[in-house]
Scaffold this motif. Structure first.
Motif, mmCIF file in Angstrom:
data_model
loop_
_atom_site.group_PDB
_atom_site.id
_atom_site.type_symbol
_atom_site.label_atom_id
_atom_site.label_comp_id
_atom_site.label_asym_id
_atom_site.label_seq_id
_atom_site.Cartn_x
_atom_site.Cartn_y
_atom_site.Cartn_z
ATOM 1 N N HIS A 170 45.441 3.717 90.310
ATOM 2 C CA HIS A 170 46.077 2.227 91.265
ATOM 3 C C HIS A 170 46.092 1.044 90.377
ATOM 4 O O HIS A 170 46.951 0.612 89.705
ATOM 5 C CB HIS A 170 45.554 1.924 92.547
ATOM 6 C CG HIS A 170 45.762 0.439 93.054
ATOM 7 N ND1 HIS A 170 47.221 0.000 93.502
ATOM 8 C CD2 HIS A 170 45.010 -0.414 93.382
ATOM 9 C CE1 HIS A 170 47.027 -1.246 93.647
ATOM 10 N NE2 HIS A 170 45.769 -1.702 93.479
ATOM 11 N N HIS B 17 41.037 -6.668 89.362
ATOM 12 C CA HIS B 17 41.376 -7.263 90.708
ATOM 13 C C HIS B 17 40.496 -6.503 91.814
ATOM 14 O O HIS B 17 40.495 -7.262 92.836
ATOM 15 C CB HIS B 17 42.948 -7.331 90.585
ATOM 16 C CG HIS B 17 43.587 -6.064 91.123
ATOM 17 N ND1 HIS B 17 43.729 -4.970 90.497
ATOM 18 C CD2 HIS B 17 43.854 -5.737 92.643
ATOM 19 C CE1 HIS B 17 44.205 -3.996 91.287
ATOM 20 N NE2 HIS B 17 44.383 -4.300 92.592
ATOM 21 N N ASP B 18 40.496 -5.141 91.752
ATOM 22 C CA ASP B 18 39.824 -4.375 92.645
ATOM 23 C C ASP B 18 38.606 -4.193 92.473
ATOM 24 O O ASP B 18 37.775 -2.845 93.357
ATOM 25 C CB ASP B 18 40.811 -3.049 92.965
ATOM 26 C CG ASP B 18 41.833 -3.420 93.989
ATOM 27 O OD1 ASP B 18 41.948 -4.682 94.800
ATOM 28 O OD2 ASP B 18 42.604 -2.597 94.310
ATOM 29 N N ASP C 14 50.101 -5.877 92.081
ATOM 30 C CA ASP C 14 49.311 -4.958 93.244
ATOM 31 C C ASP C 14 50.161 -4.441 94.174
ATOM 32 O O ASP C 14 50.090 -3.285 94.614
ATOM 33 C CB ASP C 14 48.297 -5.916 93.731
ATOM 34 C CG ASP C 14 47.237 -5.326 94.666
ATOM 35 O OD1 ASP C 14 46.855 -4.178 94.084
ATOM 36 O OD2 ASP C 14 46.604 -5.943 95.467
HETATM 37 FE FE LIG Z 1 44.919 -3.367 94.551
#
Ligand SMILES: [Fe+2]
Ligand SMILES: [Fe+2]
Length: 194
Positions: A25, A54-55, A132
């Motif tokens: 992802h 970001h994650d 995202d």
């Molecule tokens: Fe994400």
């Protein structure tokens, strides 16, 4: 862009912290964010790094996220503090700054607000927020149209992403954080001022 860790090192780091599925992802978000950055004349390396990280804390225990925002002096409300789905953005921003020496405040801000958005989103913030939502591994009705729109009208696409998120939360009977509503309102207002 001021940067103290290479993309290669950051990629290895993120890979070590995420499940294969979330790492895939993440790479999808990187791909989409870089394309959007090119279209909207944002520093591509900046977009790459923000998307990559970001994650970064998404799969960490809630306690670790809470410790991270505390150490990074990032202000969060009670609702965020008790919900990893909301807290991983602020925690990721603190992690990037404190553990990976990301000194670029724009990157940290884009990581911080990637889930809820904010009332003062920069183009980079919008790119990460949207990437995202529409990265190549995402699959929901209308995603292809939204991918096209993203390259034509960034604000309209961001509003559409907000709408989809809000609808989804309504359908599931879940709470909607006020920052989501405030963020959507501010992009709507920004558009009407054009
Ligand atoms: Fe994400
Ligand atoms: Fe996230």
């Amino acid at each position: 862009m001021i940067q103290t860790i290479t993309i290669e090192k950051a990629t290895e780091h993120v890979k070590g912290k995420l499940s294969p599925k979330r790492f895939t992802h993440t790479l999808g978000v990187v791909e989409m964010a870089k394309k959007l950055a090119r279209t909207y004349h944002v520093d591509e390396t900046q977009a790459h790094m923000a998307a990559l990280l970001h994650d970064v804390m998404k799969e960490s225990p809630l306690q670790e996220m809470q410790d991270m925002v505390k150490e990074g002096h990032i202000e969060v409300d009670q609702e965020m503090l008790n919900n990893g789905a909301l807290l991983h953005g602020p925690a990721g921003a603190a992690y990037a700054k404190l553990r990976l020496q990301i000194v670029d405040v724009d990157i940290c801000e884009a990581i911080r607000v990637h889930t809820l958005g904010s009332t003062s989103m920069s183009i980079l913030d919008k790119i990460i927020f949207l990437a995202d939502y529409i990265e190549p591994n995402r699959n929901f009705p209308g995603v292809d149209e939204l991918r096209q729109l993203a390259f034509i009208d960034l604000n309209r696409a961001v509003i559409s992403a907000y709408d989809g998120t809000i609808r989804h939360l309504l359908d599931l009977g879940l709470t909607i954080h006020l920052d989501t509503i405030r963020g959507r309102n501010s992009v709507l207002l920004e558009r009407s001022e054009l």
